[in-house]
Design an enzyme around this catalytic site. Structure first.
Site, PDB file in Angstrom:
ATOM      1  N   CYS A  18      17.057   7.010 -34.463  1.00 21.76           N
ATOM      2  CA  CYS A  18      16.778   6.867 -35.895  1.00 21.76           C
ATOM      3  C   CYS A  18      16.890   5.428 -36.376  1.00 21.76           C
ATOM      4  O   CYS A  18      16.539   5.127 -37.513  1.00 21.76           O
ATOM      5  CB  CYS A  18      17.710   7.746 -36.706  1.00 21.76           C
ATOM      6  SG  CYS A  18      19.396   7.129 -36.743  1.00 21.76           S
TER       7      CYS A  18
ATOM      8  N   ASP B 144      39.357  20.436  -2.799  1.00 19.61           N
ATOM      9  CA  ASP B 144      39.784  19.335  -3.645  1.00 19.61           C
ATOM     10  C   ASP B 144      40.204  19.832  -5.022  1.00 19.61           C
ATOM     11  O   ASP B 144      39.379  20.122  -5.877  1.00 19.61           O
ATOM     12  CB  ASP B 144      38.621  18.337  -3.770  1.00 19.61           C
ATOM     13  CG  ASP B 144      39.120  16.955  -4.135  1.00 19.61           C
ATOM     14  OD1 ASP B 144      40.352  16.743  -4.110  1.00 19.61           O
ATOM     15  OD2 ASP B 144      38.284  16.100  -4.453  1.00 19.61           O
TER      16      ASP B 144
ATOM     17  N   LYS C 144      38.080  12.874   6.476  1.00 21.91           N
ATOM     18  CA  LYS C 144      37.452  12.696   5.158  1.00 21.91           C
ATOM     19  C   LYS C 144      35.946  12.562   5.319  1.00 21.91           C
ATOM     20  O   LYS C 144      35.481  11.747   6.103  1.00 21.91           O
ATOM     21  CB  LYS C 144      38.002  11.426   4.506  1.00 21.91           C
ATOM     22  CG  LYS C 144      39.469  11.529   4.133  1.00 21.91           C
ATOM     23  CD  LYS C 144      39.634  11.974   2.693  1.00 21.91           C
ATOM     24  CE  LYS C 144      41.089  12.232   2.415  1.00 21.91           C
ATOM     25  NZ  LYS C 144      41.570  11.916   1.126  1.00 21.91           N
TER      26      LYS C 144
ATOM     27  N   CYS D 291      20.852   3.029 -33.343  1.00 27.64           N
ATOM     28  CA  CYS D 291      20.576   4.332 -32.756  1.00 27.64           C
ATOM     29  C   CYS D 291      19.135   4.388 -32.235  1.00 27.64           C
ATOM     30  O   CYS D 291      18.210   4.083 -32.976  1.00 27.64           O
ATOM     31  CB  CYS D 291      20.803   5.423 -33.800  1.00 27.64           C
ATOM     32  SG  CYS D 291      20.343   7.051 -33.222  1.00 27.64           S
TER      33      CYS D 291
ATOM     34  N   CYS E 149      26.372   7.207 -34.053  1.00 29.76           N
ATOM     35  CA  CYS E 149      25.358   7.008 -35.077  1.00 29.76           C
ATOM     36  C   CYS E 149      25.843   7.813 -36.275  1.00 29.76           C
ATOM     37  O   CYS E 149      26.035   9.019 -36.177  1.00 29.76           O
ATOM     38  CB  CYS E 149      24.005   7.545 -34.617  1.00 29.76           C
ATOM     39  SG  CYS E 149      22.837   7.704 -35.978  1.00 29.76           S
TER      40      CYS E 149
ATOM     41  N   GLU F 197      39.658  23.924   8.834  1.00 29.96           N
ATOM     42  CA  GLU F 197      39.464  24.475   7.494  1.00 29.96           C
ATOM     43  C   GLU F 197      38.844  23.401   6.630  1.00 29.96           C
ATOM     44  O   GLU F 197      38.933  22.223   6.939  1.00 29.96           O
ATOM     45  CB  GLU F 197      40.826  24.851   6.876  1.00 29.96           C
ATOM     46  CG  GLU F 197      41.521  25.967   7.576  1.00 29.96           C
ATOM     47  CD  GLU F 197      43.016  25.983   7.243  1.00 29.96           C
ATOM     48  OE1 GLU F 197      43.372  25.788   6.069  1.00 29.96           O
ATOM     49  OE2 GLU F 197      43.808  26.167   8.178  1.00 29.96           O
TER      50      GLU F 197
HETATM   51  P1  AMP Z   1      46.436  14.227   0.908  1.00 28.30           P
HETATM   52  O1  AMP Z   1      46.773  14.550  -0.519  1.00 28.30           O
HETATM   53  O2  AMP Z   1      45.166  13.456   1.048  1.00 28.30           O
HETATM   54  O3  AMP Z   1      47.576  13.712   1.681  1.00 28.30           O
HETATM   55  O4  AMP Z   1      46.056  15.625   1.559  1.00 28.30           O
HETATM   56  C1  AMP Z   1      46.981  16.660   1.593  1.00 28.30           C
HETATM   57  C2  AMP Z   1      46.563  17.713   0.635  1.00 28.30           C
HETATM   58  O5  AMP Z   1      45.338  18.315   1.025  1.00 28.30           O
HETATM   59  C3  AMP Z   1      47.522  18.843   0.613  1.00 28.30           C
HETATM   60  O6  AMP Z   1      48.577  18.604  -0.275  1.00 28.30           O
HETATM   61  C4  AMP Z   1      46.677  19.994   0.153  1.00 28.30           C
HETATM   62  O7  AMP Z   1      46.851  20.166  -1.238  1.00 28.30           O
HETATM   63  C5  AMP Z   1      45.259  19.561   0.378  1.00 28.30           C
HETATM   64  N1  AMP Z   1      44.489  20.537   1.155  1.00 28.30           N
HETATM   65  C6  AMP Z   1      43.288  21.025   0.767  1.00 28.30           C
HETATM   66  N2  AMP Z   1      42.806  21.897   1.652  1.00 28.30           N
HETATM   67  C7  AMP Z   1      43.724  21.998   2.645  1.00 28.30           C
HETATM   68  C8  AMP Z   1      43.797  22.778   3.834  1.00 28.30           C
HETATM   69  N3  AMP Z   1      42.806  23.595   4.199  1.00 28.30           N
HETATM   70  N4  AMP Z   1      44.890  22.632   4.598  1.00 28.30           N
HETATM   71  C9  AMP Z   1      45.900  21.798   4.234  1.00 28.30           C
HETATM   72  N5  AMP Z   1      45.881  21.036   3.132  1.00 28.30           N
HETATM   73  C10 AMP Z   1      44.811  21.134   2.321  1.00 28.30           C
HETATM   74 ZN    ZN Z   2      20.734   8.154 -35.091  1.00 29.55          ZN
END
Ligand code: AMP
Ligand code: ZN
Length: 665
Positions: free
Chosen positions: A405, A114, A308, A402, A420, A110
């Site tokens: 101006c 973020d 990552k 500035c 400014c 998956e």
């Molecule tokens: P970390 O905070 O780096 O330890 O990563 C864990 C966090 O990744 C979890 O708490 C989730 O909030 C997030 N996360 C985002 N996408 C996923 C996913 N597809 N499966 C599991 N965790 C996920």
């Molecule tokens: Zn200005």
């Protein structure tokens, strides 16, 4: 039909349409038809308040929470182990095989969304609780805020388990993030830094109304607990989707690490086309039985791994720094870079935010710097390669004047940015001010937009908003792009603005910190522009909710002879520079010192009318009942909870007629 039955039926139908719109992205009815259903439900619930359930679609936006309760998760929310290349994954597979034996392993891959983690609890198909991750053991109860996210189902459908916790990520898609920032910049507020922080910050806002305005989304990825009927992670994702959750279909089942690597390689590029931010891939052993056998370390599941994506970072040379001037006069330093390819785009500029940021990074001109493209739309400089720093570097002397101006820059206490302060003749500020003046909430001048304002300014026809009233047909027609019809519209719009009430004119002046509400307060308290020009510091702060900052700003605005002259010209052109007679006649101090809550529907006045009446008579309208409320102005169809609370707090309830008597006394 039995109202309870119809209420339940409507809740289901509306949930179904919400699902089609917010989860599947394929609306099944028009907005209009949807509104009719929602109105019918609202009406029925008003008439039969005992059948309102917290999971009704009418209840998405609840009331303000003072502080969030910390509560335990039924099952802990773990972190994930990180990996950075194929060999990390091979090691991981080996370790798992030591426990599971030499069997072929399948994975579900998956994307790693973020945002902010969230755990949702459902009981009998109803959303009952939402907790943030917190320390993994306990998190904050943010149910009220989660309910405002339209893709979060309040009622489930299909064959869901009786009780379960489901985990996901609250994200703020790029598009909504950019729109929010545009609005903030237009209002002179600092833009948000990135979608992730804005998403997690949003969960901690006390007023769900504000959260509801943010275009958040919630993507689900995991279930907590044992569910004998579900055999694999991939199957769970499909199930969750069928219960009504938003589960991205980017997930894929992979039968080998080669397939996993192919998935990673694909998404490392393709993720840039996704509507939201991702920072990696999460690889989960597919078989839940095998997951169970492996269990957890002190911090993370042994059966899952985050991969990552490499932060997209390149090195290039910082050539120079420019300074941009916003509408409010705020200065943003911008780095000019030796052009470099980053995440598929040629980058020449990067934002530096403010002077502190330059100092923190210890930047010099000629430095080799690292540029990163994270969630932000504009790339940013994240550091300096000191090994490359030679004698050629030069210190950055932050602008003192500035660039637009030439006025000296100022750093106002408490602000990160320089400003400014030459409001009256700095071009971007002039255009910004006039654009504010003509905007819908101020003078609402039809036929004129920011672009035209810029055009008129460049051609010397407009230097401030008072000049609008001296514009002439001939000189306008001479401009390119200005046809006869648009000139006519423009002049009609300008003429019509002479009828706009005083409080709006006052807002339109664009005095710093004087927003719509403050403008209204000032207008009602002082009555005319002359009185306001003459106002002392003491008389300003004596007005309810007007403090030092606003008072100083008003004083400094009117002490500027140029501003005063412009304001007097507006008056000479016939703009409303005092409250009209009718309004003044209705004004009094009768309600001074009293706080009102207005609730329900009234016979002779709309709620905004009542609010204005209260304010005109010196009183104050507050949003919710507390021990500080003096009166509850109660109309028909007021909710039973309000009534009960008013009784408990001993807040007297008055009717519309009682109120009329009060102000006419
Ligand atoms: P970390 O905070 O780096 O330890 O990563 C864990 C966090 O990744 C979890 O708490 C989730 O909030 C997030 N996360 C985002 N996408 C996923 C996913 N597809 N499966 C599991 N965790 C996920
Ligand atoms: Zn200005």
């Amino acid at each position: 039909m039995d109202p309870q039955k119809r209420i339940e039926e409507l809740q289901k139908i509306i949930q179904e349409h919400n699902h089609a719109y917010y989860v599947l992205d394929t609306p099944t009815i028009s907005d209009y038809e949807f509104d009719i259903l929602l109105k019918e439900l609202e009406q029925l619930e008003r008439e039969n308040p005992i059948f309102i359930s917290p999971q009704s679609p009418t209840q998405r936006v609840g009331s303000v929470v003072k502080s969030f309760h910390t509560e335990f998760h039924k099952e802990r929310m773990y972190s994930l182990d990180n990996s950075y290349d194929a060999s990390d994954l091979i090691d991981w597979e080996q370790k798992m095989k030591k426990v599971l034996g030499d069997v072929a392993l399948s994975y579900t891959c998956e994307l790693k969304y973020d945002g902010a983690s969230i755990s949702l609890t459902y009981e009998k198909g109803l959303l009952v609780k939402a907790l943030t991750r917190g320390d993994g053991f306990q998190g904050d109860n943010v149910t009220n805020n989660l309910k405002t996210i339209k893709s979060v189902p309040l009622h489930l459908k299909g064959d869901y388990p009786d009780f379960f916790e489901i985990r996901g990520e609250v994200v703020l898609p790029f598009k909504g993030f950019e729109e929010m920032n545009k609005k903030r910049i237009a209002k002179g507020e600092e833009p948000f830094m990135n979608p992730r922080n804005t998403a997690s910050g949003s969960l901690k806002i006390q007023d769900p109304k504000i959260v509801a305005e943010r275009p958040l989304d919630c993507l689900l990825y995991g279930i907590a607990g044992d569910f004998p009927t579900i055999k694999s992670q991939f199957e769970f994702l499909e199930k969750a989707r069928s219960w009504g959750f938003k589960v991205p279909d980017t997930a894929q089942k992979c039968d080998s690490l080669e397939e996993v690597m192919a998935f990673i390689t694909h998404w490392d590029k393709a993720r840039h086309d996704l509507p939201y931010e991702t920072d990696g891939v999460v690889i989960k052993l597919n078989d839940l039985e095998q997951q169970y056998e492996l269990g957890y370390t002190a911090k993370s599941p042994r059966w899952a791994m985050a991969y990552k994506f490499k932060a997209e970072k390149v090195a290039t040379v910082l050539e120079s720094v420019d300074y941009q001037v916003g509408r409010t006069g705020a200065i943003t330093p911008v780095a000019n870079l030796k052009p470099v390819l980053l995440a598929g785009t040629l980058v020449k500029r990067a934002s530096l935010h403010n002077a502190d940021q330059i100092e923190k990074l210890d930047l010099r001109l000629g430095d080799t710097v690292y540029v990163e493209k994270g969630g932000e739309i504009i790339p940013k400089i994240i550091g300096v390669d000191l090994t490359k720093r030679g004698a050629q570097v030069l210190p950055i002397r932050y602008a003192t004047h500035c660039p637009e101006c030439g006025a000296p820059l100022n750093r106002i206490e408490g602000e990160a940015k320089h400003f400014c302060l030459n409001e009256s003749s700095c071009p971007p500020q002039i255009i910004g001010k006039i654009s504010h003046y003509i905007s819908r909430k101020a003078m609402d001048i039809d036929g004129l937009g920011e672009e035209t304002v810029g055009l008129l300014f460049e051609n010397g026809l407009l230097r401030n908003y008072a000049d609008l009233y001296s514009l002439e047909v001939e000189s306008l027609l001479r401009l390119e792009r200005m046809a006869e019809k648009s000139v006519e519209n423009l002049l009609l719009g300008i003429e019509a603005s002479k009828k706009i009430p005083f409080e709006k004119v006052l807002f339109g002046l664009g005095i710093r910190y004087v927003g719509e509400t403050v403008a209204k307060k000032l207008a009602f308290s002082f009555g005319s522009i002359e009185a306001l020009i003459e106002a002392s510091y003491e008389s300003l702060i004596a007005v309810d909710e007007i403090g030092d900052r606003i008072a100083q700003s008003v004083l400094s605005f009117f002490s500027d002879p140029e501003q005063r002259e412009i304001v007097l010209r507006l008056k000479a052109h016939g703009l409303q520079m005092a409250l009209d007679v009718q309004t003044t006649a209705q004004m009094s101090d009768t309600l001074k010192g009293f706080n009102f809550v207005i609730s329900g529907v009234f016979e002779r006045h709309s709620r905004p009318e009542l609010k204005t009446l209260i304010e005109k008579n010196g009183g104050k309208v507050v949003g919710s009942l507390s021990s500080k409320t003096h009166y509850l102005l109660a109309g028909d169809q007021m909710g039973p909870a309000k009534k009960e609370k008013a009784l408990r707090l001993e807040v007297p309830m008055i009717t519309e007629s009682d109120f009329e008597e009060m102000i006419n006394a």
